[in-house]
Design a protein around this motif. Structure first.
Motif, short mmCIF file in Angstrom:
data_model
loop_
_atom_site.label_atom_id
_atom_site.label_comp_id
_atom_site.label_asym_id
_atom_site.label_seq_id
_atom_site.Cartn_x
_atom_site.Cartn_y
_atom_site.Cartn_z
N THR A 205 -4.42 5.88 34.72
CA THR A 205 -3.63 5.09 35.66
C THR A 205 -4.52 4.09 36.37
OG1 THR A 205 -2.13 6.96 36.05
CG2 THR A 205 -2.09 5.17 37.64
N VAL A 206 -4.18 2.81 36.24
CA VAL A 206 -4.85 1.76 36.99
C VAL A 206 -3.94 1.43 38.17
CG1 VAL A 206 -5.86 -0.55 36.93
CG2 VAL A 206 -5.91 0.89 34.88
N GLU A 207 -4.27 1.96 39.33
CA GLU A 207 -3.39 1.84 40.49
C GLU A 207 -3.55 0.51 41.21
OE1 GLU A 207 -3.94 5.16 43.08
OE2 GLU A 207 -2.64 6.46 41.87
N GLU A 208 -4.80 0.03 41.30
CA GLU A 208 -5.05 -1.17 42.09
C GLU A 208 -6.35 -1.81 41.62
OE1 GLU A 208 -5.60 -2.58 46.79
OE2 GLU A 208 -5.26 -0.48 46.28
N VAL B 218 -0.25 0.84 34.33
CA VAL B 218 -0.84 -0.24 35.11
C VAL B 218 0.11 -0.60 36.24
CG1 VAL B 218 -1.72 -2.61 35.07
CG2 VAL B 218 -2.01 -1.13 33.06
N GLY B 219 -0.35 -0.44 37.45
CA GLY B 219 0.46 -0.78 38.62
C GLY B 219 1.02 0.42 39.34
N ASP B 220 1.51 1.41 38.60
CA ASP B 220 2.05 2.65 39.18
C ASP B 220 3.05 2.36 40.30
OD1 ASP B 220 2.33 5.38 39.20
OD2 ASP B 220 0.69 5.72 40.61
N GLY B 221 3.97 1.43 40.03
CA GLY B 221 5.01 1.11 40.99
C GLY B 221 4.69 -0.04 41.92
N ARG B 222 3.45 -0.49 41.93
CA ARG B 222 3.05 -1.62 42.81
C ARG B 222 2.23 -2.61 42.00
NH1 ARG B 222 2.63 -1.22 48.26
NH2 ARG B 222 2.09 -3.43 48.05
N ILE C 160 -2.22 -5.27 41.46
CA ILE C 160 -3.08 -5.63 40.33
C ILE C 160 -3.44 -7.10 40.49
CG2 ILE C 160 -3.35 -5.67 37.84
CD1 ILE C 160 -3.04 -2.87 39.05
N ARG C 161 -4.64 -7.37 40.99
CA ARG C 161 -5.01 -8.73 41.39
C ARG C 161 -5.98 -9.40 40.43
NH1 ARG C 161 -5.37 -5.39 45.99
NH2 ARG C 161 -3.65 -5.70 47.47
N ASP C 162 -6.33 -8.70 39.35
CA ASP C 162 -7.18 -9.32 38.33
C ASP C 162 -6.83 -8.73 36.98
OD1 ASP C 162 -9.37 -10.75 37.03
OD2 ASP C 162 -10.32 -10.82 39.01
N ARG C 163 -7.47 -9.23 35.94
CA ARG C 163 -7.10 -8.89 34.57
C ARG C 163 -7.38 -7.42 34.25
NH1 ARG C 163 -9.44 -12.68 30.04
NH2 ARG C 163 -11.39 -11.96 30.95
N VAL C 164 -6.41 -6.81 33.57
CA VAL C 164 -6.56 -5.45 33.03
C VAL C 164 -6.41 -5.53 31.52
CG1 VAL C 164 -5.65 -3.11 32.97
CG2 VAL C 164 -5.69 -4.37 35.13
N THR C 165 -7.40 -5.03 30.79
CA THR C 165 -7.39 -5.04 29.33
C THR C 165 -7.33 -3.60 28.84
OG1 THR C 165 -8.72 -7.06 29.27
CG2 THR C 165 -8.64 -5.74 27.25
N VAL C 166 -6.42 -3.32 27.90
CA VAL C 166 -6.27 -1.98 27.33
C VAL C 166 -6.57 -2.05 25.84
CG1 VAL C 166 -4.73 -0.03 26.94
CG2 VAL C 166 -4.55 -1.35 29.06
N VAL D 52 0.54 4.37 24.50
CA VAL D 52 1.69 3.87 25.25
C VAL D 52 1.17 3.22 26.52
CG1 VAL D 52 3.83 4.47 26.41
CG2 VAL D 52 3.16 5.69 24.31
N VAL D 53 1.53 1.95 26.73
CA VAL D 53 1.12 1.23 27.93
C VAL D 53 2.37 0.93 28.76
CG1 VAL D 53 0.00 -0.83 28.85
CG2 VAL D 53 -0.83 0.20 26.71
N SER D 54 2.31 1.32 30.02
CA SER D 54 3.43 1.08 30.93
C SER D 54 2.96 0.19 32.07
CB SER D 54 3.95 2.41 31.51
OG SER D 54 4.91 2.18 32.52
N VAL D 55 3.62 -0.96 32.21
CA VAL D 55 3.34 -1.86 33.33
C VAL D 55 4.44 -1.61 34.34
CG1 VAL D 55 3.02 -4.22 34.08
CG2 VAL D 55 2.24 -3.51 31.81
N SER D 56 4.07 -0.99 35.46
CA SER D 56 5.04 -0.49 36.40
C SER D 56 5.12 -1.42 37.61
CB SER D 56 4.66 0.94 36.86
OG SER D 56 5.58 1.42 37.79
N ALA D 57 6.26 -2.08 37.78
CA ALA D 57 6.44 -3.02 38.88
C ALA D 57 7.22 -2.41 40.04
CB ALA D 57 7.15 -4.28 38.39
N ALA D 58 7.94 -1.34 39.81
CA ALA D 58 8.73 -0.76 40.90
C ALA D 58 9.07 0.67 40.55
CB ALA D 58 10.01 -1.56 41.10
#
Length: 206
Positions: free
Chosen positions: A155-158, A179-183, A187-193, A200-206
């Motif tokens: 989990t990349v939280e921030e 990535v994001g875990d709901g927030r 995430i203020r810079d690049r994340v590379t997976v 499985v990659v999940s980009v979580s916005a809410a």
């Protein structure tokens, strides 16, 4: 007697023991003996329990590698802090490709926050076999986490602006990267997976 010590990294290999606190100054030394900024690679092969290690990068695009030979963060038994400099790019690599918990049914979890990387196990984060106490970092250019060939949850939280994060989830397993875990605004810079194609990659916005 346990105490504290400060070392300047001027030799290829530095071994320390019987200290509770160690600080490494990553600098180069000129022919006149003066400290100057220069690219330095710091390989931290192991840290004993009860010892905290701080690496202060003094400029010059330094690279700090945790467990580069064993590729197992269990060798890092004391807390590690890496302090970079905003004017330069320092990179930190966490190598855990060889690690796998022997606890039946336990799931390996990693969390990357704005200034920390931690590892723990489900179903209990307090399982005592987790020997890696974590990494703290400040003002670094990139943090890279490499995990092994077993299923993990990462989990990349921030992330902070100016610090990129790379997750190399390894081959031959199904990993879950959040990535994001709901927030996602955190995430203020690049994340590379990087993965095996089964991840499985999940980009979580809410």
């Amino acid at each position: 007697k346990r105490g504290s010590a400060v070392f300047s990294l001027t030799a290829p290999t530095l071994t320390f023991e019987s200290f509770s606190t160690v600080r490494l100054e990553a600098s180069q030394v000129t022919a006149d003996g003066d400290l100057q900024a220069g690219t330095t690679t710091v390989d931290i092969e192991s840290v004993r329990p009860g010892t905290s290690l701080t690496v202060n990068a003094n400029g010059g695009n330094d690279v700090v590698n945790l467990s580069p030979t064993a590729n197992n963060l269990d060798t890092i038994r004391g807390p590690v802090t890496v302090n970079g400099t905003s004017a330069w790019r320092e990179d930190v690599n966490l190598n855990d490709q060889s690690f796998h918990t022997a606890i039946p049914g336990a799931l390996e979890r990693y969390t990357v926050d704005s200034d920390t990387v931690t590892r723990y196990f489900d179903p209990s984060p307090t399982i005592p076999t987790n020997k890696f106490p974590g990494l703290e970092f400040n003002d670094v250019g990139e943090v890279t986490l490499r995990t092994g060939p077993f299923s993990d949850v990462i989990t990349v939280e921030e992330t902070l602006a100016g610090t990129e994060v790379t997750v190399d989830a390894g081959p031959a397993s199904t990993d879950f990267v959040v990535v994001g875990d709901g927030r996602f605004d955190l995430i203020r810079d690049r994340v590379t997976v990087l993965g095996s194609g089964l991840d499985v990659v999940s980009v979580s916005a809410a």
